[in-house]
Design an enzyme around this catalytic site. Sequence first.
Site, PDB file in Angstrom:
ATOM      1  N   TRP A   1       0.835  -1.203   0.000  1.00 32.98           N
ATOM      2  CA  TRP A   1       0.000   0.000   0.000  1.00 32.98           C
ATOM      3  C   TRP A   1       0.874   1.259   0.000  1.00 32.98           C
ATOM      4  O   TRP A   1       0.551   2.250  -0.648  1.00 32.98           O
ATOM      5  CB  TRP A   1      -0.918   0.020   1.217  1.00 32.98           C
ATOM      6  N   HIS A   2       1.981   1.198   0.713  1.00 32.38           N
ATOM      7  CA  HIS A   2       2.838   2.375   0.827  1.00 32.38           C
ATOM      8  C   HIS A   2       3.572   2.706  -0.467  1.00 32.38           C
ATOM      9  O   HIS A   2       3.970   3.861  -0.659  1.00 32.38           O
ATOM     10  CB  HIS A   2       3.852   2.198   1.961  1.00 32.38           C
ATOM     11  N   GLY A   3       3.750   1.733  -1.340  1.00 30.25           N
ATOM     12  CA  GLY A   3       4.418   2.068  -2.587  1.00 30.25           C
ATOM     13  C   GLY A   3       4.733   0.855  -3.429  1.00 30.25           C
ATOM     14  O   GLY A   3       4.823  -0.272  -2.924  1.00 30.25           O
TER      15      GLY A   3
END
Length: 470
Positions: free
Chosen positions: A321-323
């Site tokens: 989700w963060h990248g």
Amino acid sequence: MVFSGAYFLLLFLPLTLFLYFIVPKKYRNLVLLVASLYFYAYGEELLVLIMVFSTLLDYKCGLLIDQGKRKLGLRISIIVNLITLGVFKYFNFGVDNLYMILEALGVSNERLLGIPEIALPLGISFYIFQTMSYTIDVYRGTVKANKNFLEFATYVTMFPQLVAGPIVRYVDIHKEIIKREVTLFNFSKGLERFILGLGKKLIIANTFASIADNIFIQNGEGLSTYYAWLGVIAYSFQIYYDFSGYSDMAIGLGRMFGFNFLENFNYPYISKSIQEFWRRWHISLSSWFRDYLYIPLGGNRKGKNRTYINLIIVFFITGLWHGASWNFILWGLYHGLFIVIEKLGLLRILHRIWKPFQHIYVLLVVAVGWALFRIESLAHSMTYLQTMFVYTDGNPSVNDFIGYFNSGKELIIMSVIAIAFSMPLYPYLERRLKAPLFLVFRYSGLILLLLICITYIAAGSYNPFIYFRF
């Protein structure tokens, strides 16, 4: 547009507040919607259409669920939202990995070179998670579908929390979307929270951002062990004060407009376990994954082995989700692994040892994780971690260059301030400074803090926002 920019502080926000309070209450949502769309389009231009599409999609899906077509509405919402997120956030990552696989297999990959890169819309992870939580909650019967598109669109696009959170669920503010009051007390508390967040961002986060960036640009190559640890510590302060400062500003702005957003950070660096750290860090994301992924997977209801698997899945998705990077995935799995280890028995051991050692354990684990999080290349992150744990004097020219930028009294002073306010010092002072005499000092201090922040802005100081890339 950023909260810590002159355009936002001196023009956009005052004008929006002015219009918001002079129009009749029934038009306030319209003012907020138009202002929010302009806020987003100011930097993203036509990419605002993706957010408009997501808003229309989940508004319609909510109505489908309300009309009895429950599974159809939910499936359309989840599938289309995940495809949208996948295309705009992970398409380039997929092409890059396919390119490397084909290259390793000796297969021609010339056709991939002509595939254009897809731009990443600002805040897409946040607003898609918000709209998905709405349709899931409508499906579960937690909240009723909103049949007023203006109200729903105001919820999705609301500029205080639009591009970097916190992830505000419809169920938490649906009553305020329909009807809300702004009292002088709430407005003043919101303004106070905004100023504190601005101070966190401009004074503390940006100072450590400059230090961290000067060190991490080396990727561990030529660094001494001392500077490698300094970089991680600086980044630990930067990311906390950057993101918690933004959340404070968002919560403060929300309160100024009559909304009560839930807390997003609760002094995570005072945690005594990694489990506790994730109850205190980015609370809106942690609770989102708990309620919409971990529990539906079975949570801890299907035995220990299934619980561990569920946790690893959740933290794999948290990292992703963060990248779109293997480093983010590894960072998520790294935290998931420590939570599983704690559940296997480490937590019982931690509870028996001296509390300062519990804190040291958490800070060490988190700091190592931030090295993975900060460096984009997996190979460079391994080099950096090796520099941290295998002593080296490094390259003198590299260390002299870094030392030129990262030494002096300012570093010591800012470190003391950062350590102090990473603990619940301000709530303690707030309780103590309620007497009329102390209130004068308290509000004078806030005015002084705001003036210092304006000075930083006027000077054009270094001003990156970490979570804008998520």
